[in-house]
Design a protein around this motif. Structure first.
Motif, PDB file in Angstrom:
ATOM      1  N   ASP A 166      -1.891 -32.654 -10.578  1.00  0.00           N
ATOM      2  CA  ASP A 166      -1.034 -33.819 -10.826  1.00  0.00           C
ATOM      3  C   ASP A 166      -1.834 -35.114 -10.687  1.00  0.00           C
ATOM      4  O   ASP A 166      -1.751 -36.000 -11.531  1.00  0.00           O
ATOM      5  CB  ASP A 166       0.158 -33.810  -9.866  1.00  0.00           C
ATOM      6  CG  ASP A 166       1.134 -34.935 -10.149  1.00  0.00           C
ATOM      7  OD1 ASP A 166       1.547 -35.078 -11.325  1.00  0.00           O
ATOM      8  OD2 ASP A 166       1.476 -35.674  -9.201  1.00  0.00           O
ATOM      9  N   CYS A 167      -2.619 -35.208  -9.632  1.00  0.00           N
ATOM     10  CA  CYS A 167      -3.427 -36.416  -9.400  1.00  0.00           C
ATOM     11  C   CYS A 167      -4.461 -36.583 -10.517  1.00  0.00           C
ATOM     12  O   CYS A 167      -4.627 -37.683 -11.057  1.00  0.00           O
ATOM     13  CB  CYS A 167      -4.109 -36.329  -8.042  1.00  0.00           C
ATOM     14  SG  CYS A 167      -4.994 -37.833  -7.597  1.00  0.00           S
ATOM     15  N   ARG A 186      -4.381 -35.419 -13.577  1.00  0.00           N
ATOM     16  CA  ARG A 186      -3.725 -35.753 -14.856  1.00  0.00           C
ATOM     17  C   ARG A 186      -3.394 -37.236 -14.932  1.00  0.00           C
ATOM     18  O   ARG A 186      -3.488 -37.844 -15.987  1.00  0.00           O
ATOM     19  CB  ARG A 186      -2.456 -34.925 -15.034  1.00  0.00           C
ATOM     20  CG  ARG A 186      -2.732 -33.512 -15.459  1.00  0.00           C
ATOM     21  CD  ARG A 186      -1.439 -32.737 -15.750  1.00  0.00           C
ATOM     22  NE  ARG A 186      -1.759 -31.348 -15.972  1.00  0.00           N
ATOM     23  CZ  ARG A 186      -1.357 -30.347 -15.190  1.00  0.00           C
ATOM     24  NH1 ARG A 186      -0.583 -30.586 -14.148  1.00  0.00           N
ATOM     25  NH2 ARG A 186      -1.713 -29.111 -15.461  1.00  0.00           N
ATOM     26  N   LYS A 187      -3.007 -37.827 -13.797  1.00  0.00           N
ATOM     27  CA  LYS A 187      -2.636 -39.243 -13.767  1.00  0.00           C
ATOM     28  C   LYS A 187      -3.850 -40.166 -13.721  1.00  0.00           C
ATOM     29  O   LYS A 187      -3.865 -41.197 -14.382  1.00  0.00           O
ATOM     30  CB  LYS A 187      -1.752 -39.527 -12.542  1.00  0.00           C
ATOM     31  CG  LYS A 187      -0.370 -38.932 -12.645  1.00  0.00           C
ATOM     32  CD  LYS A 187       0.410 -39.190 -11.373  1.00  0.00           C
ATOM     33  CE  LYS A 187       1.777 -38.539 -11.431  1.00  0.00           C
ATOM     34  NZ  LYS A 187       2.475 -38.627 -10.150  1.00  0.00           N
ATOM     35  N   SER A 188      -4.844 -39.815 -12.925  1.00  0.00           N
ATOM     36  CA  SER A 188      -5.959 -40.743 -12.705  1.00  0.00           C
ATOM     37  C   SER A 188      -7.190 -40.471 -13.565  1.00  0.00           C
ATOM     38  O   SER A 188      -7.864 -41.395 -13.968  1.00  0.00           O
ATOM     39  CB  SER A 188      -6.361 -40.740 -11.230  1.00  0.00           C
ATOM     40  OG  SER A 188      -6.843 -39.468 -10.855  1.00  0.00           O
TER      41      SER A 188
END
Length: 136
Positions: free
Chosen positions: A118-119, A121-123
């Motif tokens: 998740d991290c 994919r976002k950053s």
């Protein structure tokens, strides 16, 4: 050994004592940051084909707060926010098939994938792939 007031021995001993005290005071409150690089491997719920993940801990510490990833568990079993200096337990202490958590968090593997992917994919979407952590 007898130390006379004003002697060179007294000066040297006092200087050494001061340096020793100063050195221990500087490290006594230093927070243990953990290993620079960590191999993450499930032990409670191992995968059929175990694939350890290589985690560059110090690289993440350089840009993230500890509370970004770490947390604790309250008396009611619910997640509580990380507080500086708290003992960091192994993820598998809670994230295991016997703990009764939702499927997304029910094993160390599932919890790590949920958090890390998740991290990434976002950053850094270019790092949201298996081989980023699971080296061949």
């Amino acid at each position: 050994m007898t130390i006379k007031k004003g002697s060179i021995h007294a000066t040297v001993l006092l200087g050494m004592l001061a340096l020793t005290i100063a050195g221990t005071m500087g490290t006594a409150n230093a927070e243990d940051k953990g290993s620079a690089d960590i191999t993450l491997q499930a032990t409670v719920d191992p995968a059929a084909t175990p694939k350890p993940a290589q985690f560059p801990h110090s690289a993440h510490q350089a840009r993230l707060e500890c509370a970004t990833c770490h947390h604790g568990k309250g008396p009611d079993g619910k997640r509580i926010a990380y507080v500086a200096g708290q003992k960091i337990e192994k993820c598998e202490t809670c994230h295991n098939s016997k703990a009764g958590m939702p499927d997304k968090l029910s094993t160390f593997k599932n919890a790590a994938h949920a958090l890390c992917q998740d991290c990434h994919r976002k950053s850094k979407p270019e790092l949201a792939k298996c081989t980023t952590c699971h080296k061949k």
